[in-house]
Design a protein around this motif. Structure first.
Motif, PDB file in Angstrom:
ATOM      1  N   THR A   1       0.780  -1.200  -0.077  1.00 39.97           N
ATOM      2  CA  THR A   1       0.000  -0.074  -0.026  1.00 39.97           C
ATOM      3  C   THR A   1       1.015   1.077   0.025  1.00 39.97           C
ATOM      4  N   LEU A   2       1.778   1.519   0.610  1.00 38.47           N
ATOM      5  CA  LEU A   2       2.772   2.365   0.839  1.00 38.47           C
ATOM      6  C   LEU A   2       3.467   2.634  -0.649  1.00 38.47           C
ATOM      7  N   SER A   3       3.765   1.517  -1.104  1.00 37.50           N
ATOM      8  CA  SER A   3       4.595   1.628  -2.410  1.00 37.50           C
ATOM      9  C   SER A   3       3.510   2.045  -3.652  1.00 37.50           C
ATOM     10  N   VAL A   4       2.361   1.784  -3.535  1.00 37.40           N
ATOM     11  CA  VAL A   4       1.242   2.420  -4.384  1.00 37.40           C
ATOM     12  C   VAL A   4       0.962   3.922  -4.041  1.00 37.40           C
ATOM     13  N   GLY A  28      -7.272  23.028 -17.730  1.00 36.89           N
ATOM     14  CA  GLY A  28      -8.656  22.339 -17.856  1.00 36.89           C
ATOM     15  C   GLY A  28      -8.646  21.219 -16.772  1.00 36.89           C
ATOM     16  N   LYS A  29      -9.797  20.762 -16.661  1.00 34.67           N
ATOM     17  CA  LYS A  29     -10.114  19.958 -15.722  1.00 34.67           C
ATOM     18  C   LYS A  29      -9.319  18.522 -16.099  1.00 34.67           C
ATOM     19  N   VAL A  30      -8.845  17.859 -15.175  1.00 37.03           N
ATOM     20  CA  VAL A  30      -8.128  16.443 -15.366  1.00 37.03           C
ATOM     21  C   VAL A  30      -8.894  15.392 -14.744  1.00 37.03           C
ATOM     22  N   GLU A  31      -9.280  14.211 -15.413  1.00 35.92           N
ATOM     23  CA  GLU A  31      -9.891  13.322 -14.787  1.00 35.92           C
ATOM     24  C   GLU A  31      -8.854  12.444 -14.143  1.00 35.92           C
ATOM     25  N   LEU A  32      -8.928  12.087 -12.914  1.00 37.94           N
ATOM     26  CA  LEU A  32      -8.325  10.851 -12.231  1.00 37.94           C
ATOM     27  C   LEU A  32      -8.298   9.740 -12.992  1.00 37.94           C
ATOM     28  N   SER A  33      -6.726   9.377 -13.069  1.00 32.33           N
ATOM     29  CA  SER A  33      -6.966   7.800 -13.667  1.00 32.33           C
ATOM     30  C   SER A  33      -7.543   6.636 -12.568  1.00 32.33           C
ATOM     31  N   ARG A  34      -7.658   5.676 -13.086  1.00 28.88           N
ATOM     32  CA  ARG A  34      -8.295   4.586 -12.184  1.00 28.88           C
ATOM     33  C   ARG A  34      -7.119   4.125 -11.372  1.00 28.88           C
ATOM     34  N   ALA A  35      -5.740   4.240 -11.471  1.00 30.31           N
ATOM     35  CA  ALA A  35      -4.867   3.888 -10.371  1.00 30.31           C
ATOM     36  C   ALA A  35      -4.821   5.053  -9.459  1.00 30.31           C
ATOM     37  N   ASN A  36      -5.085   6.283  -9.747  1.00 25.43           N
ATOM     38  CA  ASN A  36      -4.840   7.454  -8.677  1.00 25.43           C
ATOM     39  C   ASN A  36      -5.956   7.528  -7.829  1.00 25.43           C
ATOM     40  N   ARG A  37      -7.509   7.002  -8.537  1.00 25.05           N
ATOM     41  CA  ARG A  37      -8.602   6.899  -7.663  1.00 25.05           C
ATOM     42  C   ARG A  37      -8.451   5.664  -6.627  1.00 25.05           C
ATOM     43  N   LEU A  38      -8.070   4.659  -7.130  1.00 24.32           N
ATOM     44  CA  LEU A  38      -7.823   3.511  -6.145  1.00 24.32           C
ATOM     45  C   LEU A  38      -6.805   3.759  -5.107  1.00 24.32           C
ATOM     46  N   ALA A  39      -5.845   4.641  -5.615  1.00 31.34           N
ATOM     47  CA  ALA A  39      -4.673   4.932  -4.376  1.00 31.34           C
ATOM     48  C   ALA A  39      -5.627   5.940  -3.207  1.00 31.34           C
ATOM     49  N   LEU A  40      -6.122   6.891  -3.760  1.00 28.79           N
ATOM     50  CA  LEU A  40      -6.684   7.717  -2.740  1.00 28.79           C
ATOM     51  C   LEU A  40      -7.713   7.071  -1.866  1.00 28.79           C
ATOM     52  N   ILE A  41      -8.571   5.946  -2.404  1.00 26.91           N
ATOM     53  CA  ILE A  41      -9.560   5.280  -1.521  1.00 26.91           C
ATOM     54  C   ILE A  41      -8.709   4.476  -0.592  1.00 26.91           C
ATOM     55  N   ASP A  42      -7.623   3.861  -1.038  1.00 19.33           N
ATOM     56  CA  ASP A  42      -6.833   3.028  -0.272  1.00 19.33           C
ATOM     57  C   ASP A  42      -6.208   3.907   0.771  1.00 19.33           C
ATOM     58  N   SER A  43      -5.554   5.050   0.691  1.00 20.56           N
ATOM     59  CA  SER A  43      -5.140   5.893   1.537  1.00 20.56           C
ATOM     60  C   SER A  43      -6.242   6.426   2.911  1.00 20.56           C
ATOM     61  N   ALA A  44      -7.347   6.741   2.290  1.00 19.47           N
ATOM     62  CA  ALA A  44      -8.429   7.216   3.071  1.00 19.47           C
ATOM     63  C   ALA A  44      -8.683   6.103   3.931  1.00 19.47           C
ATOM     64  N   MET A  45      -8.922   4.976   3.607  1.00 18.84           N
ATOM     65  CA  MET A  45      -9.195   3.690   4.293  1.00 18.84           C
ATOM     66  C   MET A  45      -8.210   3.399   5.479  1.00 18.84           C
ATOM     67  N   VAL A  46      -6.846   3.480   4.987  1.00 15.62           N
ATOM     68  CA  VAL A  46      -5.863   3.288   5.806  1.00 15.62           C
ATOM     69  C   VAL A  46      -5.745   4.316   7.006  1.00 15.62           C
ATOM     70  N   PHE A  47      -5.990   5.726   6.587  1.00 17.16           N
ATOM     71  CA  PHE A  47      -5.933   6.660   7.900  1.00 17.16           C
ATOM     72  C   PHE A  47      -7.033   6.156   8.662  1.00 17.16           C
ATOM     73  N   MET A  48      -8.196   6.103   8.419  1.00 16.95           N
ATOM     74  CA  MET A  48      -9.283   6.104   9.320  1.00 16.95           C
ATOM     75  C   MET A  48      -9.316   4.667   9.970  1.00 16.95           C
ATOM     76  N   PHE A  49      -8.868   3.648   9.325  1.00 17.81           N
ATOM     77  CA  PHE A  49      -9.181   2.317   9.937  1.00 17.81           C
ATOM     78  C   PHE A  49      -7.879   1.522  10.229  1.00 17.81           C
ATOM     79  N   ASP A  50      -6.695   2.144   9.853  1.00 18.39           N
ATOM     80  CA  ASP A  50      -5.554   1.384  10.365  1.00 18.39           C
ATOM     81  C   ASP A  50      -4.711   2.345  11.323  1.00 18.39           C
TER      82      ASP A  50
END
Length: 306
Positions: free
Chosen positions: A106-109, A211-233
């Protein structure tokens, strides 16, 4: 005397309830990540680390479900299962190893996404020189170092207290300090790198005139992962590191709250990732349909012109 007995029963009941939540979360984590692996497993460099993490979550979910289930059974049938009490440790230690391995992935991501955002050319030119399998190997080695620290540096000798049904009270104070400290450190680093990624994406979308830049799938998943790590880990690990020796936050009283919080976070994250990837799949299908439709219209027009 009766009041003390009632209080002890109430404490045990709350610990069992927390463990049951952990079992359910572990099973959801396990099965949802199996679905993610079966449905979306592809050989894409930007998603390879996520697939490793999905696999580790399956293993982690199965191990934690087994250890918590045994802990619940032991709390109700302690006399019958007293000779098997050490299973609490033998099931929990591999789960801890896998959890440590997962934290490095997760840290590597988070580091990978941050570097890709701040130095895209450097990332594109040199990322292939660090194969993802090397990261996985290093993560596995890090997970196994827990055993080395436990037995070599902390001089651990297995002697689980009779009233103990969690990994936290089965290990000695030396390893507990190492365990909570390295987890909190890794989670804090994860949060810092993810925060840097958020800042960069915010600057790109709101400050720079690109202009607006759409988040890549990898970036979206990384941000979700980090939010869960902070709240639940990170938060449960911080509480365990600071207050596990107090009566209220002791593992004997309220159970393996750190492990349960982690698996609850994994379950929530797996559900969010599944929904996000399902939406991405639908968007791709719609876009492909539109492209095929435009191509068909173009061919019809060309035939009419000819």
């Amino acid at each position: 005397m009766d009041q003390q007995t009632d209080e002890q029963i109430r404490m045990n009941t709350s610990a069992v309830a927390i463990s049951v939540v952990g079992i359910i979360s572990s099973l959801v984590t396990c099965f949802t990540n199996v679905i993610l692996l079966k449905t979306y497993m592809k050989k894409k460099n930007d998603m390879a680390l996520f697939y490793y993490r999905f696999t580790l979550d399956v293993i982690l979910g199965a191990l934690v479900a087994a250890s918590l289930l045994f802990a619940v059974l032991y709390s109700y049938f302690s006399s019958e299962l007293s000779e098997y009490q050490n299973f609490i440790f033998y099931l929990s230690l591999p789960a801890s190893n896998v959890g440590a391995c997962r934290s490095i992935v997760t840290l590597s991501v988070a580091i990978e996404r941050m570097v890709a955002a701040y130095a895209p050319i450097f990332f594109h030119n040199y990322r292939h020189r660090c194969p993802t399998v090397i990261i996985l190997i290093l993560a596995v080695i890090f997970g196994l170092t827990e055993d080395v620290v436990l037995y070599e540096f902390c001089n651990f000798h297995l002697n689980v207290p009779k009233n103990c049904a969690t990994f936290g009270c089965a290990i000695n104070s030396c390893f507990l300090y190492y365990w909570t400290t390295h987890k909190s450190t890794i989670f804090a680093l994860n949060f810092v790198f993810s925060l840097l990624l958020c800042i960069k994406l915010f600057i790109i979308n709101n400050v720079m005139k690109t202009g607006k830049v759409e988040l890549s799938r990898a970036n979206r998943l990384a941000l979700i992962d980090s939010a869960m790590v902070f709240m639940f880990d990170f938060m449960p690990s911080f509480i365990a590191n600071q207050f596990s020796t107090t009566q209220f936050f002791s593992f004997q009283n309220i159970g393996p709250y750190g492990t349960v919080a982690k698996l609850l976070g994994c379950a929530v994250e797996a559900f969010l990732v599944y929904r996000k990837m399902q939406k991405g799949k639908k968007s791709s299908t719609v876009e492909n349909s539109r492209t095929m439709g435009r191509n068909s219209k173009r061919k019809i027009t060309e035939v009419r012109v000819n």
